[in-house]
Write a protein that holds these residues in place. Structure first.
Motif, PDB file in Angstrom:
ATOM      1  N   ASP A 101     -47.612  25.178  23.858  1.00 50.82           N
ATOM      2  CA  ASP A 101     -46.814  23.953  23.701  1.00 50.82           C
ATOM      3  C   ASP A 101     -45.360  24.282  24.051  1.00 50.82           C
ATOM      4  O   ASP A 101     -44.543  24.512  23.156  1.00 50.82           O
ATOM      5  N   THR A 119     -49.162  22.125  27.097  1.00 51.28           N
ATOM      6  CA  THR A 119     -48.694  20.772  26.765  1.00 51.28           C
ATOM      7  C   THR A 119     -47.165  20.795  26.796  1.00 51.28           C
ATOM      8  O   THR A 119     -46.545  21.781  26.396  1.00 51.28           O
ATOM      9  N   ASN A 162     -43.564  18.034  26.332  1.00 48.38           N
ATOM     10  CA  ASN A 162     -43.107  16.696  25.926  1.00 48.38           C
ATOM     11  C   ASN A 162     -41.644  16.585  26.340  1.00 48.38           C
ATOM     12  O   ASN A 162     -41.038  17.589  26.745  1.00 48.38           O
ATOM     13  N   SER A 222     -50.396  18.982  30.364  1.00 47.51           N
ATOM     14  CA  SER A 222     -50.006  17.639  29.921  1.00 47.51           C
ATOM     15  C   SER A 222     -48.546  17.365  30.252  1.00 47.51           C
ATOM     16  O   SER A 222     -47.656  18.116  29.835  1.00 47.51           O
ATOM     17  N   GLU A 258     -45.660  14.226  30.217  1.00 49.93           N
ATOM     18  CA  GLU A 258     -45.534  12.967  29.465  1.00 49.93           C
ATOM     19  C   GLU A 258     -44.714  11.906  30.198  1.00 49.93           C
ATOM     20  O   GLU A 258     -43.655  12.200  30.766  1.00 49.93           O
ATOM     21  N   LYS A 310     -49.706  12.280  29.802  1.00 47.94           N
ATOM     22  CA  LYS A 310     -49.542  12.158  28.345  1.00 47.94           C
ATOM     23  C   LYS A 310     -48.838  10.844  28.044  1.00 47.94           C
ATOM     24  O   LYS A 310     -47.795  10.526  28.621  1.00 47.94           O
ATOM     25  N   CYS A 315     -53.320   3.928  29.160  1.00 45.14           N
ATOM     26  CA  CYS A 315     -54.371   4.955  29.121  1.00 45.14           C
ATOM     27  C   CYS A 315     -55.644   4.413  29.758  1.00 45.14           C
ATOM     28  O   CYS A 315     -56.281   5.066  30.582  1.00 45.14           O
ATOM     29  N   THR A 352     -56.092  11.882  30.619  1.00 46.26           N
ATOM     30  CA  THR A 352     -54.997  11.427  29.759  1.00 46.26           C
ATOM     31  C   THR A 352     -54.994  12.165  28.419  1.00 46.26           C
ATOM     32  O   THR A 352     -56.040  12.614  27.940  1.00 46.26           O
ATOM     33  N   ASN A 353     -53.793  12.248  27.850  1.00 41.98           N
ATOM     34  CA  ASN A 353     -53.611  12.830  26.515  1.00 41.98           C
ATOM     35  C   ASN A 353     -52.776  11.816  25.726  1.00 41.98           C
ATOM     36  O   ASN A 353     -51.614  11.586  26.059  1.00 41.98           O
ATOM     37  N   THR A 387     -50.701  10.849  22.724  1.00 38.05           N
ATOM     38  CA  THR A 387     -49.930  11.706  21.823  1.00 38.05           C
ATOM     39  C   THR A 387     -49.269  10.904  20.711  1.00 38.05           C
ATOM     40  O   THR A 387     -49.323   9.675  20.699  1.00 38.05           O
ATOM     41  N   TYR A 403     -57.927  13.392  25.849  1.00 37.40           N
ATOM     42  CA  TYR A 403     -57.497  14.123  24.643  1.00 37.40           C
ATOM     43  C   TYR A 403     -56.743  13.154  23.734  1.00 37.40           C
ATOM     44  O   TYR A 403     -56.059  12.250  24.219  1.00 37.40           O
ATOM     45  N   SER A 408     -53.865  13.659  20.559  1.00 37.45           N
ATOM     46  CA  SER A 408     -53.048  14.713  19.922  1.00 37.45           C
ATOM     47  C   SER A 408     -52.553  14.288  18.540  1.00 37.45           C
ATOM     48  O   SER A 408     -51.513  13.630  18.420  1.00 37.45           O
TER      49      SER A 408
END
Ligand code: E4P
Length: 218
Positions: free
Chosen positions: A6, A26, A28, A57, A59, A85, A96, A106-107, A109, A127, A129
């Protein structure tokens, strides 16, 4: 269980990838803001995708469905391993569904409840999260959320993978494994903490001291 890192820190990503210990990354907006400086975030995303051969991922930052879909298409085009994301909002869920229909992974979050996780699965998320540590931070039971989502997804056969996020220490990872989370995303510090044990250090010290008495080489 898959282990994702992450972070958007390229040195940390190289270090973990070199050890062959991670299955994906991942990121962000906060993580990219920490490392980007003057660089275009998209360049950093490309570099991450070249280092790690696994789901990455990336975002969106738009807040409405159309902007998220447009950004998602751009992020998805960065690399075949890119996973778009999206925040767990009404517009994020709609985006999504749109992006899933177009074939993107797609994730979803910022998941903080089992009802949100249900909708992420209904929207076709690859996914979801759930943020364990942030729930603990406000005196909630973050790990209980992982338990509930696992049960609901298993009850109904949802294929969305549980990507446990906001994990702060090795015990979080152990609990996620026991509860059947599909993936954990870890800050680099937590990844390396997993390898530590004082008895390993002590034992190695003893072996080295005894070997030294032989004066031999391998
Ligand atoms: C997950 O995808 C997020 O990037 C992350 O796990 C958030 O963790 P934090 O609560 O430590 O910021």
């Amino acid at each position: 269980m898959k282990i994702f890192l992450d972070t958007a820190n390229l040195d940390e990503i190289r270090r973990a990838a070199d050890a062959g210990l991670i299955d994906g990354i991942t990121t962000n907006p906060s993580l990219i803001a920490k490392v980007a400086g003057d660089r275009d975030p998209k360049e950093i995303y490309r570099e991450i995708c070249e280092i790690v051969d696994g789901p990455i991922s990336l975002e969106v930052v738009g807040l409405d469905r159309d902007t998220m879909v447009a950004e998602g298409r751009k992020l998805g085009a960065i690399h075949e391993n890119a996973v778009v994301k999206l925040p767990l909002t009404e517009d994020g869920l709609k985006a999504c569904r749109d992006l899933t229909a177009e074939g993107f992974r797609t994730n979803v979050t910022l998941c903080f409840s089992v009802s949100q996780a249900l909708l992420a699965a209904k929207a076709g998320a690859t996914y979801v999260s759930p943020f364990v540590g942030r729930i603990d931070d406000i005196s909630g039971e973050g790990m209980e959320l992982i338990h509930q989502i696992r049960q609901v997804y298993d009850n109904y056969g949802f294929k969305t993978q549980i990507l446990a996020a906001s994990l702060r220490h090795p015990l979080h990872v152990v609990e996620c494994m026991m509860l059947g989370a599909d993936c954990c995303t870890l800050p680099p510090k937590v990844l390396w903490q997993l390898s530590k044990h004082p008895l390993t250090d002590k034992g190695l010290e003893g072996f080295m001291a005894d070997w030294a008495t032989l004066g031999a080489e391998l």
